[in-house]
Design a protein around this motif. Sequence first.
Motif, PDB file in Angstrom:
ATOM      1  N   SER A   1       0.820  -1.207   0.000  1.00 14.83           N
ATOM      2  CA  SER A   1       0.000   0.000   0.000  1.00 14.83           C
ATOM      3  C   SER A   1       0.853   1.257   0.000  1.00 14.83           C
TER       4      SER A   1
ATOM      5  N   ARG B   1      -8.323  -6.470   2.815  1.00 15.81           N
ATOM      6  CA  ARG B   1      -8.892  -5.146   2.590  1.00 15.81           C
ATOM      7  C   ARG B   1     -10.289  -5.219   2.006  1.00 15.81           C
ATOM      8  N   SER B   2     -10.523  -6.207   1.134  1.00 19.39           N
ATOM      9  CA  SER B   2     -11.802  -6.299   0.433  1.00 19.39           C
ATOM     10  C   SER B   2     -12.338  -7.713   0.501  1.00 19.39           C
TER      11      SER B   2
ATOM     12  N   SER C   1     -11.704  -9.254  -3.508  1.00 20.80           N
ATOM     13  CA  SER C   1     -10.393  -8.938  -4.061  1.00 20.80           C
ATOM     14  C   SER C   1      -9.935  -9.990  -5.062  1.00 20.80           C
TER      15      SER C   1
ATOM     16  N   VAL D   1      -8.455   3.737   6.195  1.00 21.96           N
ATOM     17  CA  VAL D   1      -9.679   3.862   5.407  1.00 21.96           C
ATOM     18  C   VAL D   1      -9.733   5.234   4.743  1.00 21.96           C
TER      19      VAL D   1
ATOM     20  N   ASN E   1      -7.191   5.508   1.842  1.00 18.02           N
ATOM     21  CA  ASN E   1      -7.634   4.833   0.622  1.00 18.02           C
ATOM     22  C   ASN E   1      -8.692   5.651  -0.106  1.00 18.02           C
TER      23      ASN E   1
ATOM     24  N   GLU F   1      -5.475   3.203  -5.005  1.00 20.75           N
ATOM     25  CA  GLU F   1      -5.751   2.108  -4.082  1.00 20.75           C
ATOM     26  C   GLU F   1      -7.042   1.347  -4.384  1.00 20.75           C
ATOM     27  N   LEU F   2      -8.029   1.997  -4.921  1.00 17.22           N
ATOM     28  CA  LEU F   2      -9.352   1.377  -5.062  1.00 17.22           C
ATOM     29  C   LEU F   2      -9.745   1.181  -6.521  1.00 17.22           C
TER      30      LEU F   2
ATOM     31  N   GLN G   1     -12.704  -1.575  -0.047  1.00 21.49           N
ATOM     32  CA  GLN G   1     -12.093  -1.829   1.252  1.00 21.49           C
ATOM     33  C   GLN G   1     -13.158  -2.226   2.277  1.00 21.49           C
TER      34      GLN G   1
ATOM     35  N   PHE H   1     -11.904  -3.601   5.600  1.00 19.74           N
ATOM     36  CA  PHE H   1     -11.444  -2.536   6.487  1.00 19.74           C
ATOM     37  C   PHE H   1     -12.629  -1.851   7.168  1.00 19.74           C
TER      38      PHE H   1
END
Length: 491
Positions: A83, A121-122, A125, A342, A345, A352-353, A358, A361
């Motif tokens: 990250s 994170r997700s 993913s 959070v 991001n 990042e997204l 996320q 998170f």
Amino acid sequence: MTHEPTGSSAIEAVATSLQRIAELDRSGPLLRSVIETNPSAERLASDRDAERARGYVRGPLHGVPVLVKDNVDTADLPTTAGSYALTGDLPAADAPLVARLREAGAIVLGKANLSEWANFRSTHSSSGWSALGGLCVNPHALDRSAGGSSSGSGVAVAAGIAPMAVGTETDGSIACPAALNGVVGLKPTVGLIPRTGVVPISHSQDTPGPMTRSVFDAALMLGVLAGTSASDPATLVPGRVALSDYTAFCSGSGDVAGLRIGLPRKKLWGYSPQADAAAEAAVRLLAAQGVSVVDDADLSSLEELYEVDHELTVLRSEFKAGIAAYLATRGPDGPKSLADLVAFNRDHADKELVHFGQEAFEQSLDAPDLSDPAYLHALAECRRLGRTDGIDAALRTFGVDALVMPSYPPAWKIDLVNGDHVNGSCTKPAAVAGYPILTVPSGMVDGLPVGVAFVGTAWSEGTLLRLGYAVEQLLNLGDQLRPAYRPPQAG
């Protein structure tokens, strides 16, 4: 017992590794297995060669290049978990496991790519992707998943970039990329290797472990990594057994006569006919060596374990607390809490997204605190279902030394829109129990590796290594596991 560097010297081994990175990670197939190389690697290799010439060998990994997953602290290289949020400073010190590698003579070649934040994170993913490292892909077929979260570690070892690498696992993050890339992965008992300086998810489930080309090398590396640390109380558990040399479990063609194994067919077999067939072949080979096989040695807790996801409650609560404690060890200008991550991001969504969100998170922000009865109940249920009524009950009921099952199905096609497509795996009971898993290549399915997994009770690494070493010697897959770098296929 030592591991001789690939080639006739450490400097040649490091040069070969750096050349492979240039050819496969920066151009050519673009495996993207390495986030950053160590600019001091060649100098360190020269130093190790000079020491050996003087008759001084630091330890069993003297002069061996080793990649370290980029969620493990190295004082001389960034630690980012993939990250941009952690790019602002270097860790204050090596993680104890990295210090042990260096003491054993290993050369930290660089930091391996990973599924960002160890894939926590997700909820949708795609394994192998991180904002910093990009998408790490399977060297056997470039449109197939490398697995995660120790994606780069598995790919780099499979592709001959490094002879060994450090991975970390909470639930599947060593076993998955090891199986999908055709390498050996050992997730040890939680507490056998110190976790201090490792970006955390769960203090009850996290553990580093070796990822290597052979079972012998995994045993050798485990002896280096295992040890106690006052800053990680899990390594000080009474009854813990740590050896300085696990290679004694890897001798001859595999001394396994008299061992008993159980096949937990329910849920842990049957999700992949191809992986099942390869695992069955491995079991037959073990039986021919005098191993007793107990069929349908099922865990009575499996239905309940999968019915209510107590594990997710535990992971969310422990992550919220653990990540704040870890971030406090980093520089003053970086994020200090999960809420900070959070927000970062959201502010850097273009980096990042871009492929997935996320949600994990955000859900962890509302998780129970570690003193909350909801968390404590979930943790107790995980230990009951994984240990008391799970693995330990099956081992005792059926009188077996280990449980054996397919590791994972063959690697699925990468899908950055919908995320991973995983039909089943070997990891959940051992994950919630904190117990060891060894996965060993067991065959190839249309050019894609599959593995067989060995699961045991706490501190049973020696037994698992005996079984895995025997299978490796009997199968003798050799060159079959060397990837041919197939381009993406249509459809």
